[in-house]
Scaffold this motif. Structure first.
Motif, PDB file in Angstrom:
ATOM      1  N   ALA A 138     105.121 165.944  17.276  1.00 47.23           N
ATOM      2  CA  ALA A 138     104.481 164.618  17.240  1.00 47.23           C
ATOM      3  C   ALA A 138     105.173 163.668  16.257  1.00 47.23           C
ATOM      4  O   ALA A 138     105.405 162.504  16.564  1.00 47.23           O
ATOM      5  CB  ALA A 138     103.002 164.758  16.896  1.00 47.23           C
ATOM      6  N   GLU A 139     105.522 164.192  15.092  1.00 46.52           N
ATOM      7  CA  GLU A 139     106.116 163.311  14.076  1.00 46.52           C
ATOM      8  C   GLU A 139     107.530 162.860  14.417  1.00 46.52           C
ATOM      9  O   GLU A 139     108.061 161.931  13.808  1.00 46.52           O
ATOM     10  CB  GLU A 139     106.114 164.019  12.716  1.00 46.52           C
ATOM     11  CG  GLU A 139     104.730 163.989  12.098  1.00 46.52           C
ATOM     12  CD  GLU A 139     104.598 164.898  10.899  1.00 46.52           C
ATOM     13  OE1 GLU A 139     105.643 165.301  10.340  1.00 46.52           O
ATOM     14  OE2 GLU A 139     103.460 165.194  10.555  1.00 46.52           O
ATOM     15  N   LEU A 140     108.144 163.561  15.376  1.00 46.74           N
ATOM     16  CA  LEU A 140     109.526 163.221  15.756  1.00 46.74           C
ATOM     17  C   LEU A 140     109.578 162.412  17.043  1.00 46.74           C
ATOM     18  O   LEU A 140     110.656 162.161  17.577  1.00 46.74           O
ATOM     19  CB  LEU A 140     110.335 164.503  15.934  1.00 46.74           C
ATOM     20  CG  LEU A 140     110.358 165.446  14.727  1.00 46.74           C
ATOM     21  CD1 LEU A 140     110.976 166.771  15.105  1.00 46.74           C
ATOM     22  CD2 LEU A 140     111.120 164.807  13.583  1.00 46.74           C
ATOM     23  N   ALA A 141     108.407 161.998  17.539  1.00 47.88           N
ATOM     24  CA  ALA A 141     108.295 161.390  18.876  1.00 47.88           C
ATOM     25  C   ALA A 141     109.289 160.256  19.107  1.00 47.88           C
ATOM     26  O   ALA A 141     109.827 160.112  20.207  1.00 47.88           O
ATOM     27  CB  ALA A 141     106.870 160.884  19.101  1.00 47.88           C
ATOM     28  N   HIS A 142     109.542 159.454  18.082  1.00 47.89           N
ATOM     29  CA  HIS A 142     110.386 158.268  18.286  1.00 47.89           C
ATOM     30  C   HIS A 142     111.721 158.321  17.546  1.00 47.89           C
ATOM     31  O   HIS A 142     112.366 157.308  17.331  1.00 47.89           O
ATOM     32  CB  HIS A 142     109.580 157.008  17.928  1.00 47.89           C
ATOM     33  CG  HIS A 142     108.321 156.887  18.740  1.00 47.89           C
ATOM     34  ND1 HIS A 142     108.339 156.655  20.097  1.00 47.89           N
ATOM     35  CD2 HIS A 142     107.012 157.028  18.393  1.00 47.89           C
ATOM     36  CE1 HIS A 142     107.093 156.638  20.550  1.00 47.89           C
ATOM     37  NE2 HIS A 142     106.263 156.861  19.539  1.00 47.89           N
ATOM     38  N   ARG A 143     112.099 159.547  17.159  1.00 43.82           N
ATOM     39  CA  ARG A 143     113.446 159.724  16.583  1.00 43.82           C
ATOM     40  C   ARG A 143     114.428 160.004  17.711  1.00 43.82           C
ATOM     41  O   ARG A 143     114.041 160.477  18.776  1.00 43.82           O
ATOM     42  CB  ARG A 143     113.427 160.928  15.610  1.00 43.82           C
ATOM     43  CG  ARG A 143     112.444 160.759  14.462  1.00 43.82           C
ATOM     44  CD  ARG A 143     113.024 159.949  13.339  1.00 43.82           C
ATOM     45  NE  ARG A 143     114.001 160.727  12.617  1.00 43.82           N
ATOM     46  CZ  ARG A 143     113.697 161.565  11.616  1.00 43.82           C
ATOM     47  NH1 ARG A 143     112.444 161.700  11.227  1.00 43.82           N
ATOM     48  NH2 ARG A 143     114.634 162.235  11.000  1.00 43.82           N
ATOM     49  N   LYS A 144     115.706 159.756  17.455  1.00 46.33           N
ATOM     50  CA  LYS A 144     116.708 160.115  18.459  1.00 46.33           C
ATOM     51  C   LYS A 144     116.914 161.630  18.455  1.00 46.33           C
ATOM     52  O   LYS A 144     116.861 162.265  17.395  1.00 46.33           O
ATOM     53  CB  LYS A 144     118.044 159.437  18.141  1.00 46.33           C
ATOM     54  CG  LYS A 144     118.064 157.982  18.515  1.00 46.33           C
ATOM     55  CD  LYS A 144     119.455 157.402  18.293  1.00 46.33           C
ATOM     56  CE  LYS A 144     119.470 155.953  18.730  1.00 46.33           C
ATOM     57  NZ  LYS A 144     120.764 155.321  18.534  1.00 46.33           N
ATOM     58  N   VAL A 145     117.172 162.194  19.624  1.00 39.39           N
ATOM     59  CA  VAL A 145     117.423 163.635  19.729  1.00 39.39           C
ATOM     60  C   VAL A 145     118.545 164.062  18.784  1.00 39.39           C
ATOM     61  O   VAL A 145     118.492 165.127  18.173  1.00 39.39           O
ATOM     62  CB  VAL A 145     117.747 164.014  21.197  1.00 39.39           C
ATOM     63  CG1 VAL A 145     118.411 165.377  21.292  1.00 39.39           C
ATOM     64  CG2 VAL A 145     116.461 163.998  22.028  1.00 39.39           C
ATOM     65  N   SER A 146     119.560 163.205  18.646  1.00 38.52           N
ATOM     66  CA  SER A 146     120.698 163.547  17.779  1.00 38.52           C
ATOM     67  C   SER A 146     120.276 163.733  16.318  1.00 38.52           C
ATOM     68  O   SER A 146     121.004 164.334  15.539  1.00 38.52           O
ATOM     69  CB  SER A 146     121.769 162.454  17.864  1.00 38.52           C
ATOM     70  OG  SER A 146     121.221 161.205  17.488  1.00 38.52           O
ATOM     71  N   GLU A 147     119.079 163.245  15.960  1.00 39.51           N
ATOM     72  CA  GLU A 147     118.627 163.341  14.571  1.00 39.51           C
ATOM     73  C   GLU A 147     117.680 164.516  14.336  1.00 39.51           C
ATOM     74  O   GLU A 147     117.237 164.734  13.208  1.00 39.51           O
ATOM     75  CB  GLU A 147     117.888 162.043  14.174  1.00 39.51           C
ATOM     76  CG  GLU A 147     118.787 160.831  14.149  1.00 39.51           C
ATOM     77  CD  GLU A 147     117.993 159.534  14.067  1.00 39.51           C
ATOM     78  OE1 GLU A 147     116.757 159.577  13.913  1.00 39.51           O
ATOM     79  OE2 GLU A 147     118.625 158.477  14.168  1.00 39.51           O
ATOM     80  N   ILE A 148     117.327 165.256  15.396  1.00 35.87           N
ATOM     81  CA  ILE A 148     116.374 166.350  15.185  1.00 35.87           C
ATOM     82  C   ILE A 148     117.081 167.707  15.281  1.00 35.87           C
ATOM     83  O   ILE A 148     118.124 167.825  15.916  1.00 35.87           O
ATOM     84  CB  ILE A 148     115.151 166.260  16.132  1.00 35.87           C
ATOM     85  CG1 ILE A 148     115.520 166.570  17.576  1.00 35.87           C
ATOM     86  CG2 ILE A 148     114.495 164.882  16.042  1.00 35.87           C
ATOM     87  CD1 ILE A 148     114.316 166.579  18.518  1.00 35.87           C
ATOM     88  N   ALA A 149     116.503 168.706  14.620  1.00 36.97           N
ATOM     89  CA  ALA A 149     117.138 170.026  14.518  1.00 36.97           C
ATOM     90  C   ALA A 149     117.230 170.698  15.893  1.00 36.97           C
ATOM     91  O   ALA A 149     116.454 170.391  16.801  1.00 36.97           O
ATOM     92  CB  ALA A 149     116.341 170.911  13.569  1.00 36.97           C
ATOM     93  N   TYR A 150     118.182 171.618  16.011  1.00 40.25           N
ATOM     94  CA  TYR A 150     118.418 172.266  17.299  1.00 40.25           C
ATOM     95  C   TYR A 150     117.185 173.024  17.790  1.00 40.25           C
ATOM     96  O   TYR A 150     116.846 172.985  18.982  1.00 40.25           O
ATOM     97  CB  TYR A 150     119.624 173.208  17.212  1.00 40.25           C
ATOM     98  CG  TYR A 150     120.067 173.683  18.571  1.00 40.25           C
ATOM     99  CD1 TYR A 150     120.685 172.809  19.467  1.00 40.25           C
ATOM    100  CD2 TYR A 150     119.850 174.992  18.972  1.00 40.25           C
ATOM    101  CE1 TYR A 150     121.076 173.223  20.723  1.00 40.25           C
ATOM    102  CE2 TYR A 150     120.244 175.427  20.234  1.00 40.25           C
ATOM    103  CZ  TYR A 150     120.854 174.540  21.104  1.00 40.25           C
ATOM    104  OH  TYR A 150     121.235 174.955  22.347  1.00 40.25           O
ATOM    105  N   GLY A 151     116.493 173.691  16.879  1.00 38.57           N
ATOM    106  CA  GLY A 151     115.279 174.423  17.253  1.00 38.57           C
ATOM    107  C   GLY A 151     114.227 173.483  17.836  1.00 38.57           C
ATOM    108  O   GLY A 151     113.518 173.829  18.789  1.00 38.57           O
TER     109      GLY A 151
END
Ligand SMILES: Nc1ncnc2c1ncn2[C@@H]1O[C@H](COP(=O)(O)OP(=O)(O)O)[C@@H](O)[C@H]1O
Ligand SMILES: [Mg+2]
Length: 254
Positions: A138-151
């Motif tokens: 939920a907290e990552l909903a509007h971040r770019k995929v490139s900015e979130i961890a692989y898991g």
């Protein structure tokens, strides 16, 4: 319970190499099956065949009693057969909310809508929020995929798959490439999958296989050599031989 997914005598060759050799599998709603086998056994090819990504040389695929061997990949998704990929195929510049939103639109036949406008559709966004919440994103909903961890990307793939409301879910190594510290979250997501969903998971982490699966199918050189209870698989002589052979060729167990 009657089969929701059936594969009968599936065959596929690449050149002279038989990669899928007379494979038959049947799954009922709620099944939890692990498909294992040495590297190169034909596991990913099996998924490609049943999802309609590549055509079989012969054999039949049935979904909910209907033969879909001639139905294209999108038609099979619409009928409830959904996969995740061994290598993540997310769009790096898109957000988790956009990925899940597009999947919801695709499922509900509204994919033609102008990209981005669904962010203002309350029914779509409610579903997006619920799914991202469920997978702890939920907290990552509007971040770019490139900015979130692989898991977290792998968790997002599961969210996208669930947004398509599958009846049969095929997961190709959902924990591959995920650091040990994050595999617990993947495992929790797998444990939380809808109870009536039939799930077939390709996985090489045997701890995960044993915790997840009620049934294990072993593929070796394109042929099913075992289909039975997890408790029996490591005792099976043919299975041991297949894995020893693969170790001798310095392949990993996958
Ligand atoms: N498109 C293709 N063309 C030729 N050979 C292929 C193709 N796809 C897979 N293969 C071969 O089929 C075999 C099984 O591959 P794969 O299904 O990826 O195995 P697994 O997922 O079990 O590791 C391998 O020998 C691989 O090289
Ligand atoms: Mg593979």
């Amino acid at each position: 319970m009657s089969a929701v997914f059936e594969v009968k005598n599936l065959k596929r060759s690449f050149g002279g190499l038989v990669v899928t050799n007379d494979v038959s599998i049947s799954m009922a709603p709620g099944d939890r099956v692990a498909l294992i086998g040495p590297n190169g056994a034909g596991k990913t090819t099996f998924v490609n065949l049943v999802t309609g990504t590549i055509p079989p040389s012969s054999g039949e695929v049935r979904l909910g009693g209907e033969t879909v061997t001639k139905v294209d990949a999108i038609g099979r998704v619409r009928r409830g057969l959904v996969r995740s990929f061994q290598v993540t195929r997310l769009f790096q510049d898109m957000t988790p909310a956009e990925h899940v939103g597009l999947a919801v639109l695709q499922r509900s036949g509204r994919a033609g809508r102008l990209f981005g406008s669904f962010l203002t559709m309350p029914d779509v966004m409610a579903e997006v929020s619920e799914l991202l919440e469920k997978l702890g994103l939920a907290e990552l909903a509007h971040r770019k995929v490139s900015e979130i961890a692989y898991g977290q990307q792998r968790l997002l793939e599961i969210a996208v798959a669930l947004a398509l409301k599958p009846k049969v879910l095929l997961l190709d190594e959902p924990a591959a490439g995920v650091p040990q510290s994050d595999t617990g979250r993947i495992e929790q997501a797998l444990a939380d999958l809808p109870k009536d969903l039939a799930v077939l998971m390709i996985e090489h982490d045997m701890d995960l296989v044993f915790r997840f699966a009620k049934r294990v199918i072993v593929l070796a050189a394109g042929t099913i050599i075992f289909d039975g209870l997890p408790a029996d698989v490591t005792k099976d002589a043919r299975v041991r031989e297949a894995y020893l052979g693969s170790y001798a060729h310095a392949s990993h167990v996958a």
